[in-house]
Design a protein around this motif. Structure first.
Motif, short mmCIF file in Angstrom:
data_model
loop_
_atom_site.label_atom_id
_atom_site.label_comp_id
_atom_site.label_asym_id
_atom_site.label_seq_id
_atom_site.Cartn_x
_atom_site.Cartn_y
_atom_site.Cartn_z
N PHE A 30 -14.71 6.55 -15.33
CA PHE A 30 -13.27 6.75 -15.19
C PHE A 30 -13.10 7.39 -13.81
O PHE A 30 -13.95 8.18 -13.38
CB PHE A 30 -12.72 7.74 -16.21
CG PHE A 30 -12.76 7.28 -17.64
CD1 PHE A 30 -13.11 5.98 -17.98
CD2 PHE A 30 -12.43 8.17 -18.67
CE1 PHE A 30 -13.14 5.57 -19.31
CE2 PHE A 30 -12.47 7.78 -20.00
CZ PHE A 30 -12.82 6.48 -20.31
N ALA A 31 -11.97 7.09 -13.14
CA ALA A 31 -11.80 7.62 -11.79
C ALA A 31 -10.35 7.99 -11.52
O ALA A 31 -9.43 7.41 -12.10
CB ALA A 31 -12.25 6.57 -10.77
N GLY A 32 -10.18 8.97 -10.65
CA GLY A 32 -8.84 9.28 -10.14
C GLY A 32 -7.99 10.10 -11.09
O GLY A 32 -8.47 11.02 -11.76
N GLY A 33 -6.72 9.72 -11.16
CA GLY A 33 -5.71 10.53 -11.87
C GLY A 33 -6.03 10.80 -13.33
O GLY A 33 -5.72 11.88 -13.84
N VAL A 49 -10.92 2.45 -13.91
CA VAL A 49 -12.39 2.46 -13.96
C VAL A 49 -12.90 2.09 -12.57
O VAL A 49 -12.36 1.17 -11.93
CB VAL A 49 -12.90 1.46 -15.02
CG1 VAL A 49 -14.40 1.24 -14.88
CG2 VAL A 49 -12.56 1.98 -16.42
N ALA A 50 -13.90 2.82 -12.08
CA ALA A 50 -14.54 2.49 -10.81
C ALA A 50 -15.98 2.11 -11.10
O ALA A 50 -16.64 2.75 -11.94
CB ALA A 50 -14.47 3.67 -9.85
N THR A 51 -16.49 1.11 -10.40
CA THR A 51 -17.83 0.58 -10.71
C THR A 51 -18.52 0.06 -9.45
O THR A 51 -17.85 -0.24 -8.46
CB THR A 51 -17.71 -0.57 -11.74
OG1 THR A 51 -19.00 -1.10 -12.01
CG2 THR A 51 -16.84 -1.71 -11.21
N ASP A 121 -7.53 10.26 -1.67
CA ASP A 121 -6.66 11.14 -0.88
C ASP A 121 -6.94 12.64 -1.06
O ASP A 121 -7.13 13.36 -0.08
CB ASP A 121 -5.18 10.81 -1.10
CG ASP A 121 -4.78 10.66 -2.57
OD1 ASP A 121 -5.63 10.92 -3.45
OD2 ASP A 121 -3.61 10.31 -2.83
N PHE A 122 -6.98 13.12 -2.29
CA PHE A 122 -7.12 14.56 -2.53
C PHE A 122 -8.31 14.82 -3.43
O PHE A 122 -8.65 13.99 -4.28
CB PHE A 122 -5.82 15.11 -3.14
CG PHE A 122 -4.62 14.78 -2.29
CD1 PHE A 122 -4.47 15.36 -1.03
CD2 PHE A 122 -3.69 13.84 -2.71
CE1 PHE A 122 -3.40 15.01 -0.21
CE2 PHE A 122 -2.61 13.49 -1.90
CZ PHE A 122 -2.47 14.08 -0.64
N THR A 123 -8.90 15.99 -3.26
CA THR A 123 -10.14 16.25 -4.00
C THR A 123 -9.94 16.15 -5.51
O THR A 123 -10.80 15.63 -6.22
CB THR A 123 -10.72 17.64 -3.67
OG1 THR A 123 -9.76 18.63 -4.03
CG2 THR A 123 -11.08 17.77 -2.19
N ILE A 124 -8.76 16.60 -5.98
CA ILE A 124 -8.53 16.54 -7.44
C ILE A 124 -8.33 15.10 -7.92
O ILE A 124 -8.38 14.85 -9.12
CB ILE A 124 -7.32 17.41 -7.87
CG1 ILE A 124 -6.04 16.94 -7.16
CG2 ILE A 124 -7.58 18.89 -7.59
CD1 ILE A 124 -4.77 17.51 -7.80
N ASN A 125 -8.10 14.19 -6.98
CA ASN A 125 -7.95 12.77 -7.34
C ASN A 125 -9.25 12.00 -7.13
O ASN A 125 -9.26 10.78 -7.26
CB ASN A 125 -6.88 12.11 -6.46
CG ASN A 125 -5.48 12.55 -6.85
OD1 ASN A 125 -5.30 13.19 -7.87
ND2 ASN A 125 -4.51 12.20 -6.03
N ASP A 151 -18.60 15.22 -9.82
CA ASP A 151 -17.75 15.74 -8.74
C ASP A 151 -18.51 15.63 -7.42
O ASP A 151 -19.45 16.38 -7.19
CB ASP A 151 -17.39 17.20 -9.06
CG ASP A 151 -16.56 17.84 -7.96
OD1 ASP A 151 -16.10 17.11 -7.05
OD2 ASP A 151 -16.37 19.07 -8.02
N LEU A 152 -18.07 14.74 -6.54
CA LEU A 152 -18.78 14.53 -5.28
C LEU A 152 -18.05 15.14 -4.09
O LEU A 152 -18.50 15.02 -2.95
CB LEU A 152 -18.97 13.01 -5.06
CG LEU A 152 -19.66 12.27 -6.20
CD1 LEU A 152 -19.62 10.76 -5.99
CD2 LEU A 152 -21.10 12.75 -6.35
N VAL A 153 -16.89 15.75 -4.35
CA VAL A 153 -16.08 16.25 -3.22
C VAL A 153 -15.57 17.69 -3.42
O VAL A 153 -14.69 18.14 -2.69
CB VAL A 153 -14.83 15.35 -3.00
CG1 VAL A 153 -15.22 13.98 -2.51
CG2 VAL A 153 -14.02 15.25 -4.29
N GLY A 154 -16.10 18.38 -4.41
CA GLY A 154 -15.62 19.75 -4.66
C GLY A 154 -14.26 19.77 -5.34
O GLY A 154 -13.53 20.76 -5.26
#
Ligand code: ATP
Ligand code: MG
Length: 459
Positions: A30-33, A49-51, A121-125, A151-154
């Motif tokens: 699952f990815a993003g929002g 979904v990201a793959t 765009d944003f780390t939480i996304n 979590d790859l971006v903090g």
């Protein structure tokens, strides 16, 4: 993206897609929002979904797929589950190329999950979630709905600290896509997050570039901000970052926002006396709420600048700036006109004028706006509304005389028609026929007299 009313159904459908990809030897998350919202304890209905599977592979693995953004590697996968259907957007990990138009990357390159997190765009996304990993582990954070976060971006630390931060260099990220400035404000307002200082500084620095973004996209972002209950926070953030000027196409203003803050939620705009709606009152339907909220914001901004908004010119400008629909623009103009009308002098108007004003679209919303800064005036207006409601004919009665009656009296349709109908209706609203034995006959007699005298004949 899975759009389903039922959040559990959407999640289960997305999990099924992840499982199929995983069984075929791919990475999938699952990815993003949806990850962000799950971790915040919300129940998203949109799952992405990201793959690492290419679009061709995704298309081969599922039936009935639709390419929605072939060049971006996005495939829509239909899922049938528990007698319901939804579609999951499956995006191949990618890194975005250069942005010649600051809107869409010129090309995308399929890449790994690290690059995919970096292009967001944003780390939480930019968080991923593995819904199949259920074993608890001390090093990993779990979603309250199950699964392990990657979590790859903090982003997790920012999410826990309520911080909105650009992924990478904020200046560069905003320069790639100026609309991200509005997205930043929308997320910060909606989630109650603080915009991290470097990201915040970049927003202000980049603000003017928003003028290069299409008005449709700006309008769509603004609408989403205004529909959410955090609308006043969003408007304040736009003003703080000087984004108000390019977004609304007017001079920047750091206005206090009491009217926008006091506005009731969409669908609740009855009169502010808790007595609900009454016959003749027409609160704007929910989908036109952006027009109502813009009226409130315009009133706040103009007050800060020292004048009342001109309904016509304000509507013209905002309509162009935000690509408002005809109905949204009409709503905005009606609320502003009613607002301009609701001054202390309103209280001294004859009853029939007050009734017409109360029954006009925009009145109840305008009264909310007045009440925000002048509760005493609003109370007095509400008092009068109560009196007019309680009068024999009420606020918006069925007219005693209508066009058919005038034709039967031998009138020719034309301008005189409306003049006579209005005059008779005003007398009806003023209760002139309430105490007579046969109101309809009396009203018709008046109509006949008016027609005979070319509209003159009121005594
Ligand atoms: P919501 O749909 O609740 O507004 P969201 O985070 O799901 O929030 P979407 O617009 O649906 O936002 O986009 C999905 C994801 O795609 C985002 O979480 C983000 O990772 C990425 N994304 C979307 N728009 C951009 C953009 N303009 N620049 C970079 N990444 C983006
Ligand atoms: Mg989304």
């Amino acid at each position: 993206m899975a759009r389903a009313q039922d959040p559990q159904l959407a999640r289960d459908a997305a999990t099924q897609v992840v499982r199929t990809l995983r069984d075929a030897g791919h990475e999938a998350y699952f990815a993003g929002g949806c990850v962000r919202d799950e971790l915040l304890g919300l129940h998203p209905t949109d799952y992405d979904v990201a793959t690492d599977a290419t679009p061709a592979r995704v298309t081969a693995l599922f039936h009935g797929t639709i390419q929605v953004g072939a060049s971006f590697g996005v495939v829509l996968v239909p899922v049938n589950l528990r007698a319901a259907r939804c579609a999951i957007e499956v995006a191949t990990f990618r890194s975005d190329g250069t942005y010649a138009d600051a809107r869409r990357p010129d090309h995308v390159t399929f890449a790994d999950k690290h690059a995919d997190a970096q292009r967001r765009d944003f780390t939480i996304n930019a968080l991923f979630l593995d819904p199949l990993e259920t074993a608890p582990s001390p090093q990993h954070t779990a979603s309250p709905l199950g699964g392990r976060v990657l979590d790859l971006v903090g982003g997790l630390a920012d999410l826990m600290a309520n911080i909105l931060r650009a992924v990478g260099d904020p200046v560069q990220r905003l320069a790639e896509d100026h609309l991200r400035a509005l997205r930043a404000v929308r997320f910060a307002a909606r989630l109650g997050f603080t915009i991290e200082p470097a990201t915040s500084a970049a927003l202000t620095r980049d603000a003017g570039s928003l003028r290069g973004v299409s008005r449709e996209r700006v309008g769509a972002e603004l609408r989403r901000m205004l529909m959410h209950r955090s609308r006043a926070v969003a408007a304040d953030l736009l003003q703080q970052h000087a984004l108000d000027a390019p977004a609304l196409d007017e001079a920047p203003t750091r206005a206090a926002l009491p009217r926008l803050l006091a506005l009731p939620e969409p669908g609740l705009t009855g009169l502010p006396d808790g007595r609900g709606q009454f016959p003749g009152e027409c609160p704007a339907p929910e989908e036109l709420y952006p027009g109502v909220a813009l009226a409130a914001w315009a009133a706040d901004r103009n007050h800060a600048a020292g004048f009342e908004p001109n309904p016509e010119s304000t509507t013209r400008r905002l309509r162009r700036a935000l690509c408002l629909s005809n109905d949204e623009a009409a709503t905005l103009q009606r609320v502003l006109s009613a607002f301009r009308d609701l001054t202390p002098e309103w209280l001294d108007r004859p009853s029939h004028e007050q009734k017409r004003s109360i029954a006009r679209a925009g009145f109840s919303e305008a009264l909310w706006l007045r009440r925000a800064t002048d509760p005493i005036l609003a109370d007095r207006v509400l008092n009068q509304v109560g009196l007019r409601r309680a009068s024999a004919s009420g606020i918006a009665p069925e007219p005693l005389v209508n066009g058919g009656d005038l034709l039967r009296l031998g009138a020719q349709s034309g301008p005189m028609f409306k003049i006579v109908l209005d005059a008779v209706f005003d007398r009806q609203l003023a209760e002139d026929f309430s105490d007579v034995p046969d109101p309809k006959a009396t009203a018709l007699t008046l109509a006949r007299t008016l027609l005979a005298n070319g509209g003159y004949g009121l005594t």
